[in-house]
Design a protein around this motif. Structure first.
Motif, short mmCIF file in Angstrom:
data_model
loop_
_atom_site.label_atom_id
_atom_site.label_comp_id
_atom_site.label_asym_id
_atom_site.label_seq_id
_atom_site.Cartn_x
_atom_site.Cartn_y
_atom_site.Cartn_z
N ILE A 175 -18.16 -19.19 -21.30
CA ILE A 175 -17.44 -18.05 -20.45
C ILE A 175 -16.01 -18.42 -20.35
O ILE A 175 -15.14 -17.46 -20.32
N SER A 176 -15.40 -19.51 -19.95
CA SER A 176 -14.10 -19.64 -19.69
C SER A 176 -13.27 -19.55 -20.84
O SER A 176 -12.03 -19.45 -20.75
N ILE A 177 -13.75 -19.74 -21.93
CA ILE A 177 -12.83 -19.67 -23.46
C ILE A 177 -13.09 -18.58 -24.25
O ILE A 177 -12.81 -18.54 -25.32
N MET A 178 -13.97 -17.53 -23.60
CA MET A 178 -14.37 -16.32 -24.34
C MET A 178 -12.96 -15.36 -24.63
O MET A 178 -11.96 -15.32 -23.99
N ASP A 179 -13.12 -15.05 -25.99
CA ASP A 179 -11.93 -14.14 -26.56
C ASP A 179 -11.66 -13.03 -25.47
O ASP A 179 -12.44 -12.19 -25.06
N SER A 180 -10.24 -12.73 -25.37
CA SER A 180 -10.06 -11.48 -24.71
C SER A 180 -10.69 -10.19 -25.35
O SER A 180 -10.92 -9.22 -24.51
N GLU A 181 -10.50 -9.99 -26.44
CA GLU A 181 -10.90 -8.90 -27.16
C GLU A 181 -12.34 -8.71 -27.07
O GLU A 181 -12.92 -7.66 -26.85
N VAL A 182 -12.99 -9.80 -27.19
CA VAL A 182 -14.55 -9.70 -27.07
C VAL A 182 -14.86 -9.31 -25.36
O VAL A 182 -15.54 -8.38 -25.13
N LEU A 183 -14.07 -10.01 -24.54
CA LEU A 183 -14.39 -9.44 -23.07
C LEU A 183 -14.15 -8.04 -23.00
O LEU A 183 -14.72 -7.25 -22.12
N LYS A 231 -20.55 -16.76 -11.28
CA LYS A 231 -19.37 -16.16 -10.64
C LYS A 231 -18.43 -15.72 -11.63
O LYS A 231 -17.80 -14.77 -11.79
N ALA A 232 -18.22 -16.71 -12.70
CA ALA A 232 -17.22 -16.63 -13.76
C ALA A 232 -17.25 -15.42 -14.59
O ALA A 232 -16.56 -14.48 -14.89
N ALA A 233 -18.67 -15.34 -14.82
CA ALA A 233 -19.05 -14.05 -15.66
C ALA A 233 -18.89 -12.66 -14.93
O ALA A 233 -18.43 -11.95 -15.46
N GLN A 234 -19.13 -12.72 -13.47
CA GLN A 234 -19.04 -11.65 -12.74
C GLN A 234 -17.44 -11.31 -12.53
O GLN A 234 -17.05 -9.99 -12.75
N ALA A 235 -16.63 -12.30 -12.45
CA ALA A 235 -15.27 -12.00 -12.38
C ALA A 235 -14.40 -11.52 -13.59
O ALA A 235 -13.68 -10.79 -13.68
N ASN A 236 -15.02 -12.18 -14.86
CA ASN A 236 -14.52 -11.63 -16.03
C ASN A 236 -15.01 -10.39 -16.99
O ASN A 236 -14.46 -9.91 -17.41
N MET A 237 -16.21 -9.99 -16.35
CA MET A 237 -16.75 -8.96 -17.26
C MET A 237 -17.43 -7.87 -16.03
O MET A 237 -17.95 -6.96 -16.61
N GLY A 238 -17.33 -8.17 -14.88
CA GLY A 238 -18.12 -7.20 -13.74
C GLY A 238 -19.44 -7.36 -13.66
O GLY A 238 -19.83 -6.27 -12.91
#
Length: 293
Positions: A175-183, A231-238
């Motif tokens: 989760i913490s290193i997922m590519d911004s384009e994938v997000l 919580k990180a998945a919630q913050a990064n992807m909603g």
């Protein structure tokens, strides 16, 4: 040695809550009974579950794990590749789950090419799949989306061609290193599904690949680190926390495991319930309204 032991105890203390932060009211047998007895309202209706997510997230492994739990033995119909790289799944594949009496469960799981920075599935193709326009066996092209003149394009999809619930499979350890384009692709797909009123659930896989303290044999919902990843998945992807379920896929076991089964059964029960709510919602919208006298 004493210092090492105290350090380990301290690590566990700060990684684990005394009380679970999520309570699982139902048990595995209740969940299994629900799945065995579930029937969509409309006759001949199938509940289609579409899985998407980053390459290597464990979509195919989750499908195999669901099959394993419901069949009561290791199962590997969905081909899996554990090497790093491009998406191993290239086609739009539908997985039916057979019961002991040779009938099939009324829900099906669809696998598809994973999301990646350059060679993954296109957002446009995911949207077409949601609407029921993608035929079984279509080989995804990471450069151009499916077109109406293609033999794998369904011009007039039936309710059984359409997706009733969308499941995003996310690897907890990435989760913490997922590519911004994938997000960004995940966010766009979420918007497409929301516009169609399709419910969405998140499966958090590979919790067994988290640091050592995650392997403690306790309730996964009492582990602080798992909640932090959610919580990180919630913050990064909603993704909302109440629609997010951590699981451990079957990938190295040769025997059944109750703890693994419980998480998968619980996740599947919620997936089916949300999907069934959408079937009822769609049915009510399509029914003609009778004007009151």
């Amino acid at each position: 040695l004493t210092l090492l032991f105290l350090s380990f105890i301290t690590l566990i203390k700060f990684s684990v809550h005394i009380e679970p932060w999520r309570i699982m009211i139902s048990n595995s047998e209740d969940d299994r009974k629900f799945l065995n007895e579930y029937k969509p309202g409309p006759e001949d209706q199938k509940l289609r579950i579409l899985l998407y997510g980053p390459t290597g997230a464990g979509k195919s492994s989750f499908i195999n794990s669901v099959q394993t739990v419901l069949r009561g033995r290791p199962y590997s119909q969905a081909l899996v590749d554990h090497t790093e790289g491009d998406s191993f799944t290239k086609e739009y594949i539908t997985h039916h789950i057979e019961k002991d009496d040779d009938s099939f469960y009324p829900f099906i799981l669809n696998d598809m090419m994973g999301l990646s920075k350059l060679k993954g599935v296109l957002v446009e193709d995911v949207e077409l799949a949601l609407k029921g326009h993608v035929k079984e066996g279509y080989k995804f092209n990471p450069e151009t989306p499916l077109t109406e003149d293609n033999q794998f394009y369904i011009a007039r999809p039936t309710p059984n061609d359409k997706v009733q619930i969308l499941v995003c499979v996310i690897p907890a350890d990435k989760i913490s290193i997922m590519d911004s384009e994938v997000l960004e692709k995940i966010k766009n797909i979420r918007l497409k599904a929301s516009a169609l009123h399709i419910p969405q659930v998140t499966i958090l896989t590979k919790i067994d690949d988290l640091p050592l303290e995650m392997h403690a044999k306790i309730n996964v919902y009492a582990i602080k680190g798992v909640k932090e990843k959610m919580k990180a998945a919630q913050a990064n992807m909603g993704f909302p926390l109440n629609c997010m379920f951590p699981v451990k896929n079957y990938h190295e076991e040769i025997n059944m495991n109750r703890e693994v089964d419980a998480l998968i059964l619980s996740a599947m029960r919620h997936i089916i319930q949300y999907g069934d709510d959408f079937i009822k919602f769609s049915q009510n919208r399509s029914e003609p309204k009778i004007d009151s006298l």
